[in-house]
Design a protein around this motif. Structure first.
Motif, PDB file in Angstrom:
ATOM      1  N   LEU A 137      47.572  77.340  67.318  1.00  0.00           N
ATOM      2  CA  LEU A 137      46.608  77.968  68.334  1.00  0.00           C
ATOM      3  C   LEU A 137      46.934  79.369  68.951  1.00  0.00           C
ATOM      4  N   GLU A 138      48.195  79.354  69.252  1.00  0.00           N
ATOM      5  CA  GLU A 138      48.708  80.822  69.554  1.00  0.00           C
ATOM      6  C   GLU A 138      48.592  81.649  68.714  1.00  0.00           C
ATOM      7  N   THR A 139      48.927  81.656  67.487  1.00  0.00           N
ATOM      8  CA  THR A 139      48.758  82.549  66.345  1.00  0.00           C
ATOM      9  C   THR A 139      47.229  83.188  66.284  1.00  0.00           C
ATOM     10  N   GLY A 140      46.267  82.272  66.594  1.00  0.00           N
ATOM     11  CA  GLY A 140      45.034  82.331  66.338  1.00  0.00           C
ATOM     12  C   GLY A 140      44.436  81.931  64.976  1.00  0.00           C
ATOM     13  N   TRP A 141      45.377  81.137  64.590  1.00  0.00           N
ATOM     14  CA  TRP A 141      44.736  80.841  62.850  1.00  0.00           C
ATOM     15  C   TRP A 141      44.214  79.222  62.959  1.00  0.00           C
ATOM     16  N   VAL A 142      44.441  78.490  64.089  1.00  0.00           N
ATOM     17  CA  VAL A 142      43.906  77.324  64.432  1.00  0.00           C
ATOM     18  C   VAL A 142      42.827  77.237  65.550  1.00  0.00           C
ATOM     19  N   ARG A 143      41.934  76.555  65.728  1.00  0.00           N
ATOM     20  CA  ARG A 143      40.981  76.543  66.761  1.00  0.00           C
ATOM     21  C   ARG A 143      40.804  75.202  67.066  1.00  0.00           C
ATOM     22  N   LEU A 144      40.257  74.800  68.411  1.00  0.00           N
ATOM     23  CA  LEU A 144      39.491  73.684  68.676  1.00  0.00           C
ATOM     24  C   LEU A 144      38.272  73.630  68.271  1.00  0.00           C
ATOM     25  N   ARG A 145      37.659  72.613  67.272  1.00  0.00           N
ATOM     26  CA  ARG A 145      36.474  72.662  66.954  1.00  0.00           C
ATOM     27  C   ARG A 145      35.496  71.784  67.923  1.00  0.00           C
ATOM     28  N   GLY A 146      35.810  70.724  68.204  1.00  0.00           N
ATOM     29  CA  GLY A 146      34.905  69.825  69.160  1.00  0.00           C
ATOM     30  C   GLY A 146      35.535  68.525  69.337  1.00  0.00           C
ATOM     31  N   TYR A 157      40.380  69.877  64.849  1.00  0.00           N
ATOM     32  CA  TYR A 157      40.995  71.352  64.612  1.00  0.00           C
ATOM     33  C   TYR A 157      40.167  71.725  63.368  1.00  0.00           C
ATOM     34  N   GLY A 158      40.227  72.960  63.569  1.00  0.00           N
ATOM     35  CA  GLY A 158      39.616  73.914  62.233  1.00  0.00           C
ATOM     36  C   GLY A 158      40.309  75.174  62.339  1.00  0.00           C
ATOM     37  N   THR A 159      40.225  75.924  61.052  1.00  0.00           N
ATOM     38  CA  THR A 159      40.594  77.055  60.971  1.00  0.00           C
ATOM     39  C   THR A 159      40.068  78.449  61.463  1.00  0.00           C
ATOM     40  N   THR A 160      40.383  79.544  61.607  1.00  0.00           N
ATOM     41  CA  THR A 160      39.676  80.521  62.333  1.00  0.00           C
ATOM     42  C   THR A 160      39.515  82.001  61.347  1.00  0.00           C
TER      43      THR A 160
END
Length: 220
Positions: A137-146, A157-160
């Motif tokens: 999450l900190e690298t910005g490669w993964v995000r919280l989807r829903g 979780y999903g990618t960005t």
């Protein structure tokens, strides 16, 4: 009646984009901090500009140069020519190294998204530390989807787009499939019967079994 030349039957070549339009498009892409989508470029170019023709011409112009125009994360960006990567090695800042657990977690998120922490652990066969997901999450490669529409409403979780940019992908569907991974020597030839890799998708819209994040993203 005089016979027409066969050349007369061929469609006329499309006119080359105006030089000033090319310069403007070049400047817009160069100055942008993120890949520029075609629609965003069209909004900034003179009315009536053929954006696809402009992009095609820029790709042609930059193809033999030290930087190329490439499509990543659904947009266009200038990148160092691949054959010069070795010569420039050491000039770029050293990327943060991921642990094996984080790399495995990232791969599972990329190929199985939307995915919950419990599903990640089931696929890996071991518990996933909160630190691995926090790092991604900190690298910005993964995000919280829903949140999954199941008891407990676990976070998915999903990618960005940053993930796509870093790995030079236009979409998650460009990730290598099982046959490609085998060809690269990244998969053991003695895989279990029926083993498969899902077709990844990075659709931004929530799936039917997901709902938007409402409050603080509590861990599942």
């Amino acid at each position: 009646m005089p016979r027409r030349s066969p050349l007369a039957l061929l469609p006329e070549a499309a006119p080359a984009p105006d030089a000033e339009v090319l310069r403007l498009a070049e400047a817009l892409i160069f100055a942008a901090s993120r890949p520029v989508e075609s629609a965003a470029l069209a909004a900034r170019l003179p009315a009536g500009s053929d954006v696809e023709a402009v992009l095609a011409e820029l790709r042609r112009i930059y193809l033999p140069r030290g930087i190329n125009l490439v499509r990543v994360a659904g947009g266009y960006v200038f990148r160092t020519a691949p054959d010069l990567a070795a010569a420039l090695r050491g000039d770029a800042p050293e990327p943060r190294k991921l642990s094996r657990a984080a790399i495995e977690t990232l791969a599972i998120v990329a190929y199985h998204q939307p995915v919950t922490r419990a599903e990640i652990e089931e696929i890996r066969g071991v518990s996933t530390s909160k630190g691995s997901l926090d790092l991604l999450l900190e690298t910005g490669w993964v995000r919280l989807r829903g949140r999954r529409r199941t008891p407990g409403r676990p976070v998915t979780y999903g990618t960005t787009p940053a993930f796509l940019e870093h790995f030079g992908l236009d979409a998650v569907s460009d990730l290598p499939g099982l046959d490609e991974l085998k060809g690269l020597g990244l998969m053991d030839g003695r895989l279990p019967a029926g083993f498969s890799i899902p077709m990844p998708s990075d659709a931004t819209a929530l799936h039917l079994d997901e709902e938007p994040l409402a409050e603080g993203p509590d861990e599942d």
